[in-house]
Motif scaffolding. Structure first.
Motif, PDB file in Angstrom:
ATOM      1  N   SER A   1       8.393   8.026  10.151  1.00 53.98           N
ATOM      2  CA  SER A   1       9.383   6.962  10.289  1.00 53.98           C
ATOM      3  C   SER A   1       8.744   5.671  10.801  1.00 53.98           C
ATOM      4  CB  SER A   1      10.518   7.408  11.208  1.00 53.98           C
ATOM      5  OG  SER A   1      10.031   7.742  12.495  1.00 53.98           O
ATOM      6  N   ALA A   2       7.740   5.790  11.695  1.00 52.12           N
ATOM      7  CA  ALA A   2       7.048   4.592  12.191  1.00 52.12           C
ATOM      8  C   ALA A   2       6.293   3.897  11.065  1.00 52.12           C
ATOM      9  CB  ALA A   2       6.093   4.968  13.316  1.00 52.12           C
ATOM     10  N   LEU A   3       5.596   4.668  10.235  1.00 52.17           N
ATOM     11  CA  LEU A   3       4.863   4.065   9.120  1.00 52.17           C
ATOM     12  C   LEU A   3       5.820   3.482   8.085  1.00 52.17           C
ATOM     13  CD1 LEU A   3       1.966   6.651   8.566  1.00 52.17           C
ATOM     14  CD2 LEU A   3       2.024   4.611  10.020  1.00 52.17           C
ATOM     15  N   ALA A   4       6.921   4.190   7.830  1.00 53.77           N
ATOM     16  CA  ALA A   4       7.886   3.706   6.842  1.00 53.77           C
ATOM     17  C   ALA A   4       8.546   2.410   7.297  1.00 53.77           C
ATOM     18  CB  ALA A   4       8.940   4.775   6.578  1.00 53.77           C
ATOM     19  N   GLY A   5       8.549   2.148   8.583  1.00 52.44           N
ATOM     20  CA  GLY A   5       9.142   0.924   9.096  1.00 52.44           C
ATOM     21  C   GLY A   5       8.260  -0.298   8.948  1.00 52.44           C
ATOM     22  N   ARG A   6       7.026  -0.110   8.497  1.00 48.28           N
ATOM     23  CA  ARG A   6       6.125  -1.247   8.302  1.00 48.28           C
ATOM     24  C   ARG A   6       6.390  -1.892   6.943  1.00 48.28           C
ATOM     25  NH1 ARG A   6       0.379  -0.468  10.916  1.00 48.28           N
ATOM     26  NH2 ARG A   6      -0.176  -1.729   9.087  1.00 48.28           N
ATOM     27  N   PRO A   7       6.512  -3.203   6.896  1.00 47.53           N
ATOM     28  CA  PRO A   7       6.800  -3.855   5.619  1.00 47.53           C
ATOM     29  C   PRO A   7       5.657  -3.806   4.619  1.00 47.53           C
ATOM     30  CG  PRO A   7       6.421  -5.490   7.347  1.00 47.53           C
ATOM     31  CD  PRO A   7       6.470  -4.154   8.022  1.00 47.53           C
ATOM     32  N   ASP A   8       4.423  -3.511   5.104  1.00 44.73           N
ATOM     33  CA  ASP A   8       3.273  -3.501   4.192  1.00 44.73           C
ATOM     34  C   ASP A   8       2.999  -2.130   3.585  1.00 44.73           C
ATOM     35  OD1 ASP A   8       2.652  -2.539   6.747  1.00 44.73           O
ATOM     36  OD2 ASP A   8       0.525  -3.039   6.549  1.00 44.73           O
TER      37      ASP A   8
ATOM     38  N   MET B   1       0.850  -1.196   0.000  1.00 42.71           N
ATOM     39  CA  MET B   1       0.000   0.000   0.000  1.00 42.71           C
ATOM     40  C   MET B   1       0.884   1.245   0.000  1.00 42.71           C
ATOM     41  SD  MET B   1      -2.902   1.041   2.789  1.00 42.71           S
ATOM     42  CE  MET B   1      -3.909   2.505   2.641  1.00 42.71           C
ATOM     43  N   ARG B   2       0.589   2.181  -0.900  1.00 40.57           N
ATOM     44  CA  ARG B   2       1.366   3.417  -0.985  1.00 40.57           C
ATOM     45  C   ARG B   2       0.619   4.527  -0.241  1.00 40.57           C
ATOM     46  NH1 ARG B   2       3.463   4.609  -6.954  1.00 40.57           N
ATOM     47  NH2 ARG B   2       4.896   5.860  -5.709  1.00 40.57           N
ATOM     48  N   VAL B   3       1.298   5.131   0.732  1.00 39.46           N
ATOM     49  CA  VAL B   3       0.706   6.178   1.562  1.00 39.46           C
ATOM     50  C   VAL B   3       1.519   7.455   1.395  1.00 39.46           C
ATOM     51  CG1 VAL B   3       0.119   6.902   3.913  1.00 39.46           C
ATOM     52  CG2 VAL B   3      -0.133   4.504   3.245  1.00 39.46           C
ATOM     53  N   ALA B   4       0.835   8.553   1.086  1.00 46.96           N
ATOM     54  CA  ALA B   4       1.470   9.872   1.051  1.00 46.96           C
ATOM     55  C   ALA B   4       1.032  10.653   2.278  1.00 46.96           C
ATOM     56  CB  ALA B   4       1.077  10.625  -0.216  1.00 46.96           C
ATOM     57  N   VAL B   5       1.982  11.079   3.098  1.00 48.22           N
ATOM     58  CA  VAL B   5       1.680  11.854   4.302  1.00 48.22           C
ATOM     59  C   VAL B   5       1.794  13.329   3.944  1.00 48.22           C
ATOM     60  CG1 VAL B   5       2.267  12.271   6.707  1.00 48.22           C
ATOM     61  CG2 VAL B   5       2.605   9.992   5.726  1.00 48.22           C
ATOM     62  N   ARG B   6       0.677  14.042   4.060  1.00 48.96           N
ATOM     63  CA  ARG B   6       0.660  15.465   3.697  1.00 48.96           C
ATOM     64  C   ARG B   6       0.989  16.304   4.923  1.00 48.96           C
ATOM     65  NH1 ARG B   6      -4.746  16.939   1.316  1.00 48.96           N
ATOM     66  NH2 ARG B   6      -3.902  16.122  -0.636  1.00 48.96           N
TER      67      ARG B   6
ATOM     68  N   LEU C   1      -4.812   1.850   9.751  1.00 45.49           N
ATOM     69  CA  LEU C   1      -4.086   1.118   8.709  1.00 45.49           C
ATOM     70  C   LEU C   1      -4.219  -0.392   8.873  1.00 45.49           C
ATOM     71  CD1 LEU C   1      -0.937   3.393   8.667  1.00 45.49           C
ATOM     72  CD2 LEU C   1      -2.465   3.018   6.714  1.00 45.49           C
ATOM     73  N   ASP C   2      -4.496  -0.845  10.084  1.00 46.40           N
ATOM     74  CA  ASP C   2      -4.664  -2.277  10.329  1.00 46.40           C
ATOM     75  C   ASP C   2      -6.098  -2.741  10.133  1.00 46.40           C
ATOM     76  OD1 ASP C   2      -2.010  -2.687  10.894  1.00 46.40           O
ATOM     77  OD2 ASP C   2      -2.236  -2.330  13.045  1.00 46.40           O
TER      78      ASP C   2
END
Length: 492
Positions: free
Chosen positions: A21-28, A1-6, A167-168
């Protein structure tokens, strides 16, 4: 899943880097940052207020501190359209699937600050604007709502939990938005003046009084108790103290026909607590509580129970980042460590109970924010474990109804949790919550009553409720002047 944080490059905080950084650390997830063009940064008076409060209360720069744009450069979004835009600034641009983080219905940090300055904890939602639905919601809060910078940072930590929940796959929500407040420059300046005055009063108070100072109330019950009534009756007697110690977190237990009352016994001179016990006779507590369990960390919340022919205790040892199970080698005075049930987390008020043929353990866990707003669950086949974390942890983010406040009880087929309502600060009030679903896939509850100190129990705090046999106990705030002196025979 591609997420853009505005984000707004003019109003970056350390929290934004923490979230990205926390979201970027998720493998999904594949995460990138996009800059907003339509948001309004908060007034500079807000950062001046935060700086003032840090000085007044000796607080380090935390997740509210300003951040340079360069820190987010490694996360700038590449080419390609995201699956979802996670908007953290309240931008009006909503092209494509967009999620907003809202506070009492308003997006951006201004409505959060306005609510905190008005003395309220806002409802926080992750809202899917495209689908028109709430993905996750809660009431993240703080033990110090009167210190705006601390409350702001604690709420932001809770927001991170809610974003993860969304996200979960989200979770059932039952929280109502409050009436939104407007962030006004004049109110920020007035609050700064009040902060200075409160800090001065607080310092003067601590020069004259030992603080905090708790007290335990007890009464005999031959009819409906507090959970049956859904309100706080009168008729409480106090467990006396010598002023240099306080007692809190009362847990009574009846063993072989004798009632014993376990308490947190806090020594003001040492700055930490031990677990003590006092026997209770027909006329009430007999003598002074005597120490029965000490630890290298502060001890509190002495949850005592019987199981499999033994008496057990699960005291709070959050300072050691453990949850420990003790067995009574000689009840009630000698206890031995049986198992370390959990470790590596700051767990508060661990409360075991039976439900659906299994053991469950409920507690709040601190993860960079409040000690009291994130409810976690674990389950096991037996009290000694091993304990398995619930797949939805934290199952609830709510400063008003997450943290345990005593034993979970069954009444008329209902499972009822006494919980702490910390919206007005740590230990300010109690609530009774009926558990409506508890299994391996989900947890839900509904608050059925709220109990606050008042004429029936004077003071400003109320945060534990328990009963064993005829003895019902609570605790609350008290005053302990430093000039107080009592020669109390038998006191250590």
């Amino acid at each position: 899943m591609r997420v853009a944080v505005r984000l707004d490059r003019r109003a970056l905080r350390r929290w934004h880097l923490e979230v990205v950084s926390a979201l970027a650390g998720r493998p999904d997830l594949e995460v990138g940052v996009r800059w907003s063009t339509g948001s309004r940064p908060p007034a500079p008076e807000v950062d001046r207020l935060f700086a003032l409060e840090r000085i007044l209360h000796g607080l380090p720069a935390g997740r509210s501190a300003r951040l340079e744009e360069a820190h987010l450069a490694p996360y700038l979004a590449r080419d390609g359209e995201p699956d979802v835009v996670l908007d953290l600034v309240g931008d009006d641009g909503t092209a494509g699937p967009t999620w907003h983080l809202t506070f009492d219905g308003g997006a951006g940090e201004a409505p959060l600050l306005a609510a905190l300055l008005a003395g309220r904890v806002p409802a926080v939602r992750v809202v899917d604007l495209t689908a028109g639905r709430t993905l996750a919601a809660g009431r993240p809060g703080s033990e110090t709502p009167g210190v705006t910078v601390a409350a702001f940072e604690d709420v932001l930590a809770g927001c991170t939990h809610l974003l993860r929940q969304a996200l979960d796959g989200g979770a059932p929500v039952d929280v109502a938005d409050g009436e939104p407040s407007r962030l006004a420059r004049g109110e920020v300046l007035r609050h700064a003046g009040r902060s200075v005055a409160r800090a001065a009063v607080h310092r003067a108070y601590r020069l004259l009084y030992r603080a905090p100072h708790w007290r335990v109330g007890w009464r005999w019950v031959d009819g409906p108790d507090v959970i049956d009534l859904g309100r706080l009756p009168g008729g409480w007697s106090e467990l006396p103290d010598d002023g240099r110690h306080f007692y809190a977190d009362p847990f009574p237990v009846v063993v072989d026909g004798v009632t014993h009352l376990f308490v947190e016994d806090y020594d003001h001179a040492l700055g930490r607590g031990v677990i003590s016990v006092v026997d209770v006779g027909p006329s009430g507590p007999v003598g002074a509580p005597r120490p029965v369990l000490e630890h290298r960390a502060h001890l509190s919340y002495p949850f005592v129970l019987e199981d499999a022919g033994q008496v057990w205790m699960v005291p709070e040892t959050s300072g050691a980042r453990t949850v420990e199970l003790y067995r009574a080698a000689r009840f009630p005075d000698r206890w031995v460590l049986e198992e370390v049930l959990l470790e590596g987390q700051e767990v508060s008020d661990a409360t075991p109970f039976r439900h659906g043929g299994r053991w469950w353990l409920s507690a709040t866990v601190r993860d960079g924010g409040s000690f009291s707003d994130s409810l976690h669950l674990w389950s096991a086949d037996r009290l000694q474990g091993p304990w398995v974390a619930h797949e939805r942890n934290p199952v609830l983010v709510d400063i008003a109804a997450a943290r345990p406040a005593g034993r979970v009880v069954r009444r008329g087929g209902r499972l009822v949790r006494p919980v702490q309502d910390g919206r007005a600060g740590y230990g300010a009030a109690l609530a009774l919550a009926e558990v409506t679903r508890l299994d391996g896939a989900a947890f839900t509850q509904r608050v059925v009553a709220r109990l606050a100190p008042g004429p029936q129990w004077p003071g400003t705090r109320l945060h534990t409720l328990n009963r064993a046999g005829r003895l019902e106990v609570i605790d609350g705030s008290a005053y302990s002047p430093r000039s107080r002196y009592l020669a109390w025979p038998g006191r250590r």
